[in-house]
Design an enzyme around this catalytic site. Sequence first.
Site, PDB file in Angstrom:
ATOM      1  N   TYR A 132       0.802  -1.104  -0.248  1.00 29.14           N
ATOM      2  CA  TYR A 132      -0.058   0.341   0.358  1.00 29.14           C
ATOM      3  C   TYR A 132       1.041   0.980  -0.058  1.00 29.14           C
ATOM      4  O   TYR A 132       2.183   1.268   0.179  1.00 29.14           O
ATOM      5  CB  TYR A 132      -0.842  -0.336   1.093  1.00 29.14           C
ATOM      6  CG  TYR A 132      -2.116  -1.274   1.171  1.00 29.14           C
ATOM      7  CD1 TYR A 132      -3.572  -0.245   0.649  1.00 29.14           C
ATOM      8  CD2 TYR A 132      -2.003  -2.174   1.318  1.00 29.14           C
ATOM      9  CE1 TYR A 132      -4.657  -1.488   0.695  1.00 29.14           C
ATOM     10  CE2 TYR A 132      -2.596  -3.171   1.507  1.00 29.14           C
ATOM     11  CZ  TYR A 132      -4.006  -2.536   1.189  1.00 29.14           C
ATOM     12  OH  TYR A 132      -5.333  -3.825   1.239  1.00 29.14           O
ATOM     13  N   GLU A 133       0.008   2.046  -0.926  1.00 32.95           N
ATOM     14  CA  GLU A 133       0.441   3.718  -1.095  1.00 32.95           C
ATOM     15  C   GLU A 133       1.659   4.418   0.792  1.00 32.95           C
ATOM     16  O   GLU A 133       2.802   5.206   0.618  1.00 32.95           O
ATOM     17  CB  GLU A 133       0.038   4.933  -0.839  1.00 32.95           C
ATOM     18  CG  GLU A 133      -0.095   6.071  -1.419  1.00 32.95           C
ATOM     19  CD  GLU A 133      -0.599   6.801  -1.628  1.00 32.95           C
ATOM     20  OE1 GLU A 133      -0.529   8.592  -2.128  1.00 32.95           O
ATOM     21  OE2 GLU A 133      -1.650   6.127  -2.321  1.00 32.95           O
ATOM     22  N   SER A 134       1.109   3.562   1.683  1.00 33.69           N
ATOM     23  CA  SER A 134       1.956   4.359   3.015  1.00 33.69           C
ATOM     24  C   SER A 134       3.391   3.426   3.419  1.00 33.69           C
ATOM     25  O   SER A 134       3.768   4.376   4.077  1.00 33.69           O
ATOM     26  CB  SER A 134       0.955   3.954   4.397  1.00 33.69           C
ATOM     27  OG  SER A 134       0.535   2.815   3.888  1.00 33.69           O
ATOM     28  N   GLY A 135       3.670   2.364   2.383  1.00 31.65           N
ATOM     29  CA  GLY A 135       4.936   1.716   2.869  1.00 31.65           C
ATOM     30  C   GLY A 135       4.454   0.852   3.493  1.00 31.65           C
ATOM     31  O   GLY A 135       6.019  -0.549   3.583  1.00 31.65           O
TER      32      GLY A 135
END
Length: 259
Positions: free
Chosen positions: A53-56
């Site tokens: 996911y984009e948050s890492g």
Amino acid sequence: MSTAIDYSASEMMTVTAARALENGMTCFVGIGLPSEAANLARLTHAPEVVLIYESGTLQTRPDVLPLSIGDGELCESALTTVSVPEMFRYWLQGGKVSVGFLGTAQIDRYANLNTTLIGDYTAPKVRLPGGGGAPEIATNAGEVFITLKHSPRAFVRDVDFITTLGFGRDGKGRDGVPNIGKGPTRVISDLCVMKPDPEDRELTVVSLHPGVTREQVQEATGWDIRFAAELETTPVPSAHELEVLRELKARTDRAHSGQ
């Protein structure tokens, strides 16, 4: 004697989208419908799919569906969490993501996505959340899957604003561009499955969901949509897929309601 399985159009869409993922894929997941489908795949036929996911969060295995990319469930269930710059520069731009799985507010006949605004740019009718990581995902992932509910407001001839590149205004937006992914390879709605025509990249219906007619798809589409010469019927969800999906959504509802 076999018994018919009852399912909703939304469940049909999610199950069909989930089936597009396979073991061994590394999937950059968008929140909402893509996350629902990706986690269903992980919990059923593709337990070794790697979800990021984009948050890492890398190789995350949430027990409930996240509310956003910042949901603590993603970090708590991930193999590890890296910085957002590392996620995009090393993992995504480094060519390590095989599939980007995205949702959208609007999509057009060349699979361009709009999550910026509805109407004229200088005086929009509606402001939308914006692109987030979707423009980078669609550019750098090996291929892109898109899932959204079918309606004339969502499926438009030309999006009001290209937030995320599909194939451009003329279907040639990726031609001759180095170091870029294949772009959208399938679009899954609650009525059908579409793929870009190999010649001009315009979306073409390749499979109708059971009970759906060509007329229904056309009425829900803002352009004169094409149908493949050999039109397939999408396989129905299995009892196991529906059971897992419904339990996942029930767990999510309980978690987010505090019960």
